[in-house]
Design an enzyme around this catalytic site. Structure first.
Site, PDB file in Angstrom:
ATOM      1  N   ASP A  68      -3.741   1.113  -0.866  1.00 10.28           N
ATOM      2  CA  ASP A  68      -3.435   0.100   0.146  1.00 10.28           C
ATOM      3  C   ASP A  68      -4.238  -1.181  -0.068  1.00 10.28           C
ATOM      4  O   ASP A  68      -5.300  -1.183  -0.699  1.00 10.28           O
ATOM      5  CB  ASP A  68      -3.789   0.645   1.540  1.00 10.28           C
ATOM      6  CG  ASP A  68      -2.793   1.685   2.028  1.00 10.28           C
ATOM      7  OD1 ASP A  68      -1.989   2.189   1.221  1.00 10.28           O
ATOM      8  OD2 ASP A  68      -2.845   1.990   3.237  1.00 10.28           O
ATOM      9  N   HIS A 211      -7.559   2.984  -1.605  1.00  9.63           N
ATOM     10  CA  HIS A 211      -7.450   1.521  -1.489  1.00  9.63           C
ATOM     11  C   HIS A 211      -7.758   0.843  -2.816  1.00  9.63           C
ATOM     12  O   HIS A 211      -8.732   1.201  -3.483  1.00  9.63           O
ATOM     13  CB  HIS A 211      -8.412   0.992  -0.423  1.00  9.63           C
ATOM     14  CG  HIS A 211      -8.034   1.395   0.976  1.00  9.63           C
ATOM     15  ND1 HIS A 211      -8.320   2.644   1.478  1.00  9.63           N
ATOM     16  CD2 HIS A 211      -7.380   0.727   1.958  1.00  9.63           C
ATOM     17  CE1 HIS A 211      -7.856   2.724   2.730  1.00  9.63           C
ATOM     18  NE2 HIS A 211      -7.281   1.576   3.031  1.00  9.63           N
TER      19      HIS A 211
HETATM   20 ZN    ZN Z   1      -4.601  -1.369   4.998  1.00 11.49          ZN
END
Ligand code: ZN
Length: 255
Positions: A68, A211
């Site tokens: 992400d 992430h």
């Molecule tokens: Zn996010």
């Protein structure tokens, strides 16, 4: 006595058929983005779901890694590790990060990874108001302009969602997807902690939250090779989220 028209008519008919075929082909061929995508993948099928998806079927040892908040500084390094390990992943892209990293996204797509929508400015969209609709749309547009690919998956920033937001995403043919394994890498707990958390929690059908942007992601990057190798050794196969969920991809003809 044969008249010339007898020969001309079939010829005319053939010419018309050819013209018709060309017209159909031209209509069928999708318009390539101005930036000429290096991949032929143009979209994935929207699967209506009244609730958020958290995992895939547990019937096979498959796992989907998701990244992400990118694209960002370390995204190309993440892509390099995924290439070395020959595994695909799904990138939940923040729309405002696309500018200047279009080629990186095209490369990810061409390498077999999937792109998905993670809002434009990474604010909570749980209120599902007009601004949320615009965030979703702007991100779809940014990704499509950069790559020729239109996502079919949406992950709400912070995992903050609502029934109304799931519906609103569905209106834009986006299935809302969360995760079943949270690496909590965003808290920067150390490479070993990230690795241990993921390896302890992965089950068949898991969707793993990682992430590649939104902060310093060097720990995530460092944990990645051993996460992949250990799961491979346990018999897991890595797939994209659309593949895990059985969503078919659409393709343009290669140029
Ligand atoms: Zn996010």
């Amino acid at each position: 006595m044969p008249t010339p028209s007898r020969h001309r008519l079939p010829a005319l008919g053939a010419a018309l058929l050819v013209a018709l075929a060309v017209a159909v082909l031209v209509r069928a061929a999708p318009t390539p983005a101005a930036s000429a995508p290096t991949t032929a993948v143009t979209g994935c099928a929207y699967a209506p779901s009244p609730t958020q998806v958290r995992r895939g079927p547990s019937t096979a040892k498959r796992v989907a890694l998701t990244f992400d908040d990118g694209p960002a500084a370390l995204t190309s390094s993440v892509l390099r590790v995924l290439a070395q390990e020959r595994v695909p992943a799904t990138f939940f892209v923040v729309g405002r990060n696309v500018a200047g990293r279009e080629a990186l996204l095209r490369r990810a797509l061409a390498a077999g990874h999937m792109l998905a929508n993670h809002s434009f400015t990474h604010v909570s969209l749980a209120k599902a108001d007009a601004a949320a609709t615009q965030e979703l749309k702007d991100t779809q547009d940014a990704i499509a302009r950069a790559t020729g690919f239109t996502p079919c998956l949406f992950r709400p920033p912070f995992g903050a969602s609502s029934r109304a937001l799931v519906t609103k995403a569905g209106d834009q043919r986006l299935t809302s997807v969360l995760w079943s394994v949270n690496s909590k890498d965003f808290t920067e707990p150390g490479t070993a902690a990230i690795r241990q958390r993921v390896l302890a929690d992965v089950r068949p059908g898991s969707i793993v939250l990682l992430h590649d942007g939104g902060g310093d992601r060097r720990q995530t990057l460092a944990a990645l090779p051993s996460i992949v190798r250990t799961l491979k050794a346990r018999g897991y196969r890595f797939v994209t989220v659309p593949s895990l969920l059985g969503l078919s991809l659409t393709h343009a003809s290669r140029r």
